[in-house]
Design an enzyme around this catalytic site. Structure first.
Site, PDB file in Angstrom:
ATOM      1  CG  HIS A  87      62.122-119.666  -0.731  1.00 30.93           C
ATOM      2  ND1 HIS A  87      60.964-119.413  -1.422  1.00 30.93           N
ATOM      3  CD2 HIS A  87      62.580-120.857  -1.187  1.00 30.93           C
ATOM      4  CE1 HIS A  87      60.725-120.413  -2.265  1.00 30.93           C
ATOM      5  NE2 HIS A  87      61.689-121.316  -2.140  1.00 30.93           N
ATOM      6  CG  ASP A 116      32.852-127.300  13.655  1.00 29.16           C
ATOM      7  OD1 ASP A 116      34.074-127.437  13.453  1.00 29.16           O
ATOM      8  OD2 ASP A 116      32.268-126.204  13.592  1.00 29.16           O
ATOM      9  CD1 TRP A 152      65.426-125.875   4.385  1.00 27.44           C
ATOM     10  CD2 TRP A 152      63.976-126.447   5.987  1.00 27.44           C
ATOM     11  NE1 TRP A 152      65.143-127.207   4.250  1.00 27.44           N
ATOM     12  CE2 TRP A 152      64.256-127.590   5.211  1.00 27.44           C
ATOM     13  CE3 TRP A 152      63.084-126.570   7.055  1.00 27.44           C
ATOM     14  CZ2 TRP A 152      63.686-128.840   5.473  1.00 27.44           C
ATOM     15  CZ3 TRP A 152      62.525-127.818   7.308  1.00 27.44           C
ATOM     16  CH2 TRP A 152      62.821-128.933   6.522  1.00 27.44           C
ATOM     17  CB  SER A 180      50.027-123.485  15.092  1.00 33.30           C
ATOM     18  OG  SER A 180      49.152-123.620  14.012  1.00 33.30           O
ATOM     19  CB  SER A 181      51.892-128.189  13.431  1.00 28.64           C
ATOM     20  OG  SER A 181      52.343-127.199  12.589  1.00 28.64           O
ATOM     21  CG  HIS A 264      62.861-138.581   5.667  1.00 28.66           C
ATOM     22  ND1 HIS A 264      63.439-138.054   4.541  1.00 28.66           N
ATOM     23  CD2 HIS A 264      61.983-139.498   5.230  1.00 28.66           C
ATOM     24  CE1 HIS A 264      62.944-138.643   3.473  1.00 28.66           C
ATOM     25  NE2 HIS A 264      62.057-139.534   3.857  1.00 28.66           N
ATOM     26  CD  GLU A 266      57.600-130.567   8.282  1.00 29.82           C
ATOM     27  OE1 GLU A 266      57.091-131.000   9.322  1.00 29.82           O
ATOM     28  OE2 GLU A 266      57.116-129.638   7.609  1.00 29.82           O
ATOM     29  CE1 TYR A 268      58.327-139.583   2.009  1.00 30.26           C
ATOM     30  CE2 TYR A 268      59.079-140.527   4.064  1.00 30.26           C
ATOM     31  CZ  TYR A 268      59.205-140.389   2.697  1.00 30.26           C
ATOM     32  OH  TYR A 268      60.191-141.044   2.035  1.00 30.26           O
ATOM     33  CB  SER A 279      43.364-140.786  -4.117  1.00 32.72           C
ATOM     34  OG  SER A 279      44.697-141.089  -3.826  1.00 32.72           O
ATOM     35  CG  HIS A 313      67.855-140.474   3.279  1.00 32.57           C
ATOM     36  ND1 HIS A 313      66.735-141.245   3.108  1.00 32.57           N
ATOM     37  CD2 HIS A 313      67.399-139.207   3.419  1.00 32.57           C
ATOM     38  CE1 HIS A 313      65.661-140.467   3.138  1.00 32.57           C
ATOM     39  NE2 HIS A 313      66.041-139.237   3.332  1.00 32.57           N
ATOM     40  CG  HIS A 314      67.872-135.823   4.899  1.00 32.63           C
ATOM     41  ND1 HIS A 314      67.262-135.041   3.950  1.00 32.63           N
ATOM     42  CD2 HIS A 314      66.931-136.706   5.307  1.00 32.63           C
ATOM     43  CE1 HIS A 314      66.001-135.429   3.806  1.00 32.63           C
ATOM     44  NE2 HIS A 314      65.778-136.435   4.616  1.00 32.63           N
ATOM     45  CB  THR A 339      56.502-144.256  -3.296  1.00 29.87           C
ATOM     46  OG1 THR A 339      56.941-144.066  -1.955  1.00 29.87           O
ATOM     47  CG2 THR A 339      56.128-142.923  -3.891  1.00 29.87           C
ATOM     48  CE  LYS A 342      49.395-143.166  -1.618  1.00 32.69           C
ATOM     49  NZ  LYS A 342      48.460-143.914  -0.779  1.00 32.69           N
ATOM     50  NE  ARG A 461      70.544-127.039  -0.706  1.00 36.64           N
ATOM     51  CZ  ARG A 461      69.802-127.654   0.230  1.00 36.64           C
ATOM     52  NH1 ARG A 461      70.140-128.853   0.666  1.00 36.64           N
ATOM     53  NH2 ARG A 461      68.745-127.084   0.734  1.00 36.64           N
TER      54      ARG A 461
END
Lengths: 538, 182
Positions: A87, A116, A152, A180-181, A264, A266, A268, A279, A313-314, A339, A342, A461
């Site tokens: 998932h 293009d 994951w 791909s990315s 991290h 990732e 963002y 926006s 921090h993870h 943040t 924004k 979890r």
């Protein structure tokens, strides 16, 4: 910010009517297989992301069905772990990221006045390797012993010593997703650097283009690190290396450092393009240009730079020296400042605006409110002593789902409703759109808000079972999740209805949108090839 | 198009560079841990002179002993006592029990770690089974000592130290001759 009067756009509805004669749209399946057209590839990406969203959503339904009441009812614990793992992988790499890439393909050339993407053939390739990657990942679920079940985040040694052979397929599919990315990101950067319409300076670029430019740089910086991490897992598991194996001189904690150095930035990557979308939506429906455009760009850039120095921090609980914990705590809290800028700017744009509440605006406002809740719980998690209590509980699950579901996903929904009349030439059904919004808004909060409470009370979890005292909240969460899940089928219906029988949309679509960017100067739907002559932005 | 080619080249080089960087993180991590002493690792036997210690610097502190077996290591491995109150600057001796209950001859290696990591440099071992590989014949039982002394200059906010030992099975990594030589 481009102002309406500044745009002279040849090829637009107003000045050029013979564009249609040049449209030779290929027919049949080969149109899609061999396409190098940015609009076709954008469409492919968006449909692929939606299918993956339903597949990953179905897995979430399995998870919530099992957690509806305490005890083991529906699935085996090992299968439950595979569901949480796949998932997560599918929603991150298969739904959110391809949806953003689809939006980038559709919109960036139209927003900067380019005919293009810069590398159209690579563009085709970067989409068409994706279905293969996810077929490999999904087929691993049918292997003996099941698919990946280590979460994951694939922490070593769960993914090395204690995983089964399907890990090889997992690694291979992540490699393909990464390639791909990276190809997509190179394409975006080269397009933005070299193909902007004359006169479109950096600080006149639409914010969606800015957010994607920064996102593309993040992708280029960290996707190779993810590739390195999975490769080390692969060689540790199958070829006898000891990157993460203490017995051979390695260190499993190092895995977490490498993974979150990717992980991290990732997160963002999965939110910045949504910032850009809301926006645009907020300025359109507030009928005011975005407040503080320049500060938006600087805030975006600072968030991206800070994302490289906060990864630990993870993993506050792995045993870090005090100096390290303090550094990562303060640097993480620093991110709240850009943040906050924004969020302030979005609210200031709406302030005294002439607001109307069409579906895209509803999703955008919900985005601002609910993403901020996710941001606040993120701040709580950044506090080291508090994090020792919250670590690996449902509080974390609540936090990242708040920033990803009513955050990224609502941003994508807002973008789809906002631009679908432009893409298809047809309006969506506003009543059904509002129904989709309200059902999603209520059920998303019913699903994820109670997770804060059970998390604070200590529910861990990634378990298929839980202690009795969490039963009531979990039943509520499951009911919310089922409503949210089935509501998304409504989106499918709305999109198909808009394509087939929707009311014709004007080239402006919304009131006065000619103020908001080059894409609104084109027909709805735009012809197959647009801006073959570059417009001029003054 | 020339500009575009340049951009593509630079971006591709960045991708390759970041791939290399991810593998470079491995030695960087090791060096970083070594310089900062983050992992609480202690190397080899150390010489510590107890001659110049003032009596008033000495204090009592608690030392705890923790043993782990790595993954599939089947030996029994435990300390004779799990904790001990010592006086800093005074040499101590603690015995550890090893027992190979399998029917095969095996070789093990113990890796030490001190927690909190800041305390590692004040923890001096003059004799330890962890300096050598240990060979136990099938069913053999051994008692081996650790002799240590804690530097009285250890910061006052460290009230206790944990000495952790992890036992690894290294039988497969050695050749028959190497095992016979032990």
């Amino acid at each position: 910010m481009s102002k309406a009067t500044d745009i002279i756009a040849p090829g637009s509805a107003a000045t050029d009517t013979h564009d249609d004669h040049h449209d030779h749209i290929p027919k049949g399946i080969t149109r899609w297989l061999f396409t190098t057209n940015h609009k076709d590839i954008g469409t492919l990406y968006l449909w692929f992301a939606f299918i993956m969203f339903l597949v990953g959503g179905a897995m979430a339904m399995v998870i919530r069905a099992e957690l509806f009441q305490p005890g083991l009812q529906i699935v085996e614990p090992n299968f439950f772990n595979q569901m949480t793992t796949v998932h997560g992988l599918i929603m991150v790499f298969g739904a959110v990221m391809p949806a953003f890439t689809g939006l980038a393909n559709w919109l960036i050339p139209m927003m900067i006045g380019a005919p293009d993407m810069a590398l159209p053939r690579m563009n085709n390739w970067s989409f068409w390797i994706l279905p293969g990657a996810f077929l490999i990942l999904l087929s691993s679920l049918f292997m003996e012993g099941g698919g990946p079940a280590f979460g994951w985040t694939f922490y070593a040694p769960l993914s090395t010593t204690y995983s089964n052979d399907s890990t090889g397929l997992f690694v291979f599919s992540v490699h393909i997703m990464g390639i791909s990315s990276i190809m997509g990101a190179i394409n975006v950067i080269v397009t933005i650097f070299n193909m902007r319409a004359p006169g479109m300076t950096w600080m006149k670029m639409p914010l969606f283009v800015w957010t994607w430019l920064i996102t593309a740089f993040l992708l280029i910086a960290v996707m190779p690190v993810l590739a390195g991490a999975v490769t080390m897992v692969l060689t540790d598991k199958f070829f006898g290396t000891s990157f993460f194996d203490a017995a051979g001189g390695g260190d499993p904690v190092m895995f977490q450092h490498i993974f979150w150095f990717f992980g991290h930035p990732e997160v963002y990557i999965m939110i910045l393009p949504a910032f850009g979308i809301v926006s645009h939506v907020i300025e359109t429906f507030s009928r005011k240009p975005i407040f503080g455009y320049t500060s938006m760009v600087y805030a975006l850039t600072s968030i991206a730079i800070l994302s490289f120095v906060v990864w630990a921090h993870h993993m506050f609980t792995v045993g870090m020296p005090l100096a390290g914990e303090l550094f990562f705590m303060y640097s993480t809290m620093l991110i709240a400042i850009p943040t906050g800028v924004k969020v302030f700017n979005w609210v200031a744009t709406m302030f005294k605006g002439s607001i109307s509440f069409e579906t895209p605006m509803l999703f955008a406002i919900a985005f601002v409110a609910l993403f901020t809740i996710g941001g606040f719980s993120g701040l709580m998690l950044a506090i080291v002593p508090a994090d020792f209590q919250y670590h690996d509980t449902y509080f974390v699950v609540a936090h990242f789902h708040y920033v990803l579901v009513p955050g990224s996903l609502f941003g994508i929904f807002a973008g789809v409703y906002y631009w679908i009349p432009k893409w298809t030439g047809n309006m969506y059904d506003e009543t059904l759109g509002k129904l989709h919004f309200w059902l999603s808004f209520i059920s998303v909060n019913l699903t994820f808000f109670p997770m804060h409470f059970v998390g604070l009370a200590g529910m861990p979890r990634r378990y298929p079972d839980y202690a009795l005292q969490f039963a009531d909240f979990n039943a509520m969460v499951s009911v919310g999740a089922f409503i949210f899940g089935f509501t998304q089928l409504l989106l499918l219906f709305i999109v198909i209805k808009a394509i087939r029988t929707g009311k014709k949309a004007s080239h402006e679509v919304w009131e006065d949108t000619k103020d908001w960017g080059l894409e609104w100067t084109l027909d709805s739907p735009p012809s197959y090839h647009t801006f073959t002559v570059q417009p001029e932005v003054k | 198009m020339k500009e575009a080619k340049k951009t593509i080249r630079n971006l591709s080089l960045t991708v390759v560079g970041m791939c290399a960087f991810s593998f470079l993180l491995v030695p960087i991590y090791d060096v970083f841990c070594e310089i900062t002493g983050l992992n609480g690792k202690i190397e080899g036997p150390s010489v510590f002179s107890s001659k110049n210690i003032e009596e008033e610097d000495k204090r009592e502190m608690l030392i705890q002993f923790v043993t782990h077996n790595n993954e599939f290591m089947p030996w029994t491995f435990k300390p004779e006592i799990t904790q001990l109150t010592i006086t800093t600057g005074v040499q101590q001796r603690v015995m550890f029990v090893f027992e190979n209950k399998t029917s095969e001859d095996m070789v093990g290696q113990v890796i030490p770690s001190v927690s909190p990591g800041r305390g590692a440099e004040y923890f001096h071992k003059t004799e330890c089974f962890c300096f050598e590989q240990q060979k136990l014949l099938a069913g053999e039982r051994l008692e081996l000592p650790v002799v240590f002394i804690v530097d009285p200059n250890i910061p006052l906010d460290i009230g206790s130290l944990s000495l952790g030992y992890t036992l690894f099975d290294i039988t497969d990594q050695l050749s028959k001759n190497q095992i016979a030589a032990l």
